[in-house]
Design a protein around this motif. Structure first.
Motif, PDB file in Angstrom:
ATOM      1  N   ALA A   7      57.059  41.839  -6.795  1.00 59.55           N
ATOM      2  CA  ALA A   7      58.120  42.534  -6.066  1.00 59.55           C
ATOM      3  C   ALA A   7      58.433  43.829  -6.789  1.00 59.55           C
ATOM      4  O   ALA A   7      58.244  43.941  -8.002  1.00 59.55           O
ATOM      5  N   ALA A   8      58.900  44.810  -6.026  1.00 57.52           N
ATOM      6  CA  ALA A   8      59.268  46.099  -6.607  1.00 57.52           C
ATOM      7  C   ALA A   8      60.521  46.607  -5.914  1.00 57.52           C
ATOM      8  O   ALA A   8      60.616  46.577  -4.689  1.00 57.52           O
ATOM      9  N   GLY A   9      61.473  47.050  -6.700  1.00 58.33           N
ATOM     10  CA  GLY A   9      62.669  47.664  -6.153  1.00 58.33           C
ATOM     11  C   GLY A   9      62.524  49.174  -6.158  1.00 58.33           C
ATOM     12  O   GLY A   9      61.888  49.738  -7.049  1.00 58.33           O
ATOM     13  N   PHE A  10      63.097  49.821  -5.164  1.00 54.89           N
ATOM     14  CA  PHE A  10      63.047  51.276  -5.102  1.00 54.89           C
ATOM     15  C   PHE A  10      64.166  51.779  -4.208  1.00 54.89           C
ATOM     16  O   PHE A  10      64.811  51.014  -3.501  1.00 54.89           O
ATOM     17  N   GLU A  11      64.412  53.083  -4.253  1.00 53.25           N
ATOM     18  CA  GLU A  11      65.426  53.704  -3.418  1.00 53.25           C
ATOM     19  C   GLU A  11      64.766  54.561  -2.355  1.00 53.25           C
ATOM     20  O   GLU A  11      63.714  55.160  -2.593  1.00 53.25           O
ATOM     21  N   ALA A  12      65.408  54.612  -1.198  1.00 49.42           N
ATOM     22  CA  ALA A  12      64.917  55.440  -0.097  1.00 49.42           C
ATOM     23  C   ALA A  12      66.121  55.914   0.711  1.00 49.42           C
ATOM     24  O   ALA A  12      67.186  55.273   0.699  1.00 49.42           O
ATOM     25  N   SER A  13      65.948  57.014   1.421  1.00 53.83           N
ATOM     26  CA  SER A  13      67.059  57.567   2.192  1.00 53.83           C
ATOM     27  C   SER A  13      67.347  56.768   3.458  1.00 53.83           C
ATOM     28  O   SER A  13      68.482  56.689   3.904  1.00 53.83           O
ATOM     29  N   GLN A  57      56.650  34.513 -11.789  1.00 56.55           N
ATOM     30  CA  GLN A  57      57.446  35.729 -11.928  1.00 56.55           C
ATOM     31  C   GLN A  57      58.017  36.158 -10.579  1.00 56.55           C
ATOM     32  O   GLN A  57      59.185  36.549 -10.492  1.00 56.55           O
ATOM     33  N   ALA A  58      57.225  36.074  -9.544  1.00 57.08           N
ATOM     34  CA  ALA A  58      57.689  36.439  -8.201  1.00 57.08           C
ATOM     35  C   ALA A  58      58.788  35.489  -7.744  1.00 57.08           C
ATOM     36  O   ALA A  58      59.780  35.919  -7.141  1.00 57.08           O
ATOM     37  N   ARG A  59      58.640  34.209  -8.045  1.00 55.95           N
ATOM     38  CA  ARG A  59      59.667  33.239  -7.684  1.00 55.95           C
ATOM     39  C   ARG A  59      60.971  33.575  -8.385  1.00 55.95           C
ATOM     40  O   ARG A  59      62.048  33.538  -7.781  1.00 55.95           O
ATOM     41  N   GLN A  60      60.889  33.964  -9.653  1.00 55.08           N
ATOM     42  CA  GLN A  60      62.092  34.322 -10.403  1.00 55.08           C
ATOM     43  C   GLN A  60      62.759  35.569  -9.821  1.00 55.08           C
ATOM     44  O   GLN A  60      63.983  35.618  -9.697  1.00 55.08           O
ATOM     45  N   VAL A  61      61.956  36.555  -9.447  1.00 57.17           N
ATOM     46  CA  VAL A  61      62.504  37.767  -8.839  1.00 57.17           C
ATOM     47  C   VAL A  61      63.194  37.429  -7.530  1.00 57.17           C
ATOM     48  O   VAL A  61      64.312  37.884  -7.262  1.00 57.17           O
ATOM     49  N   ALA A  62      62.553  36.623  -6.710  1.00 58.29           N
ATOM     50  CA  ALA A  62      63.138  36.233  -5.429  1.00 58.29           C
ATOM     51  C   ALA A  62      64.420  35.430  -5.639  1.00 58.29           C
ATOM     52  O   ALA A  62      65.404  35.606  -4.917  1.00 58.29           O
TER      53      ALA A  62
END
Length: 100
Positions: free
Chosen positions: A18-24, A76-81
Motif C-alpha cells: 500500500a502507498a499513501g499519497f496526496e492529490a488535488s 505487511q499489507a495486512r498490518q497497513v490495512a
C-alpha cells in the motif's frame, strides 16, 4: 490536497502493498496511481470511499516485479490495512460523539 491510499493487489486479489499519497481530486489521484501499476492491479481509496481501480493487462503480469517473500509482504499489507481500518474507526467514533 486530499489524502489517498493505493492498494496493490496480487494475482490472487489480496493486498500485498500500500502507498499513501496526496492529490488535488479523484482524477489527479487516479493519474498518480498509474505509476504504481507495475504488473498488478491497484485500488485507490480516499478514507473509506473507493475512488477507483486500475487493472493490469492480463498478459502483462510480470513475475520479475513480484515480491521475493510474498508471505512477509502479505503480512505487511495486512498490518497497513489494519492500521487504516483503525484510523477510520477512530474518526467514526469522534464523529459519533455528541457535541456539547
Amino acid at each position: 490536497m486530499k489524502e489517498y491510499r493505493a492498494f496493490l493487489l496480487g494475482q490472487d486479489g489480496h493486498i500485498f502493498d500500500a502507498a499513501g499519497f496526496e492529490a488535488s481530486d479523484d482524477e489527479d489521484a487516479l493519474q498518480k496511481a498509474q505509476s504504481l501499476v507495475d504488473g498488478c492491479d491497484v485500488e485507490i481509496w480516499q478514507l473509506a470511499r473507493k475512488v477507483g481501480a486500475i487493472r493490469a493487462v492480463a498478459n502483462g503480469l510480470a513475475s520479475e516485479g513480484r515480491p521475493k517473500d510474498e508471505s512477509l509482504r502479505a503480512e505487511q499489507a495486512r498490518q497497513v490495512a489494519e492500521e487504516y481500518a483503525n484510523d477510520q474507526r477512530g474518526i467514526i467514533k469522534k464523529l459519533r460523539k455528541p457535541q456539547n
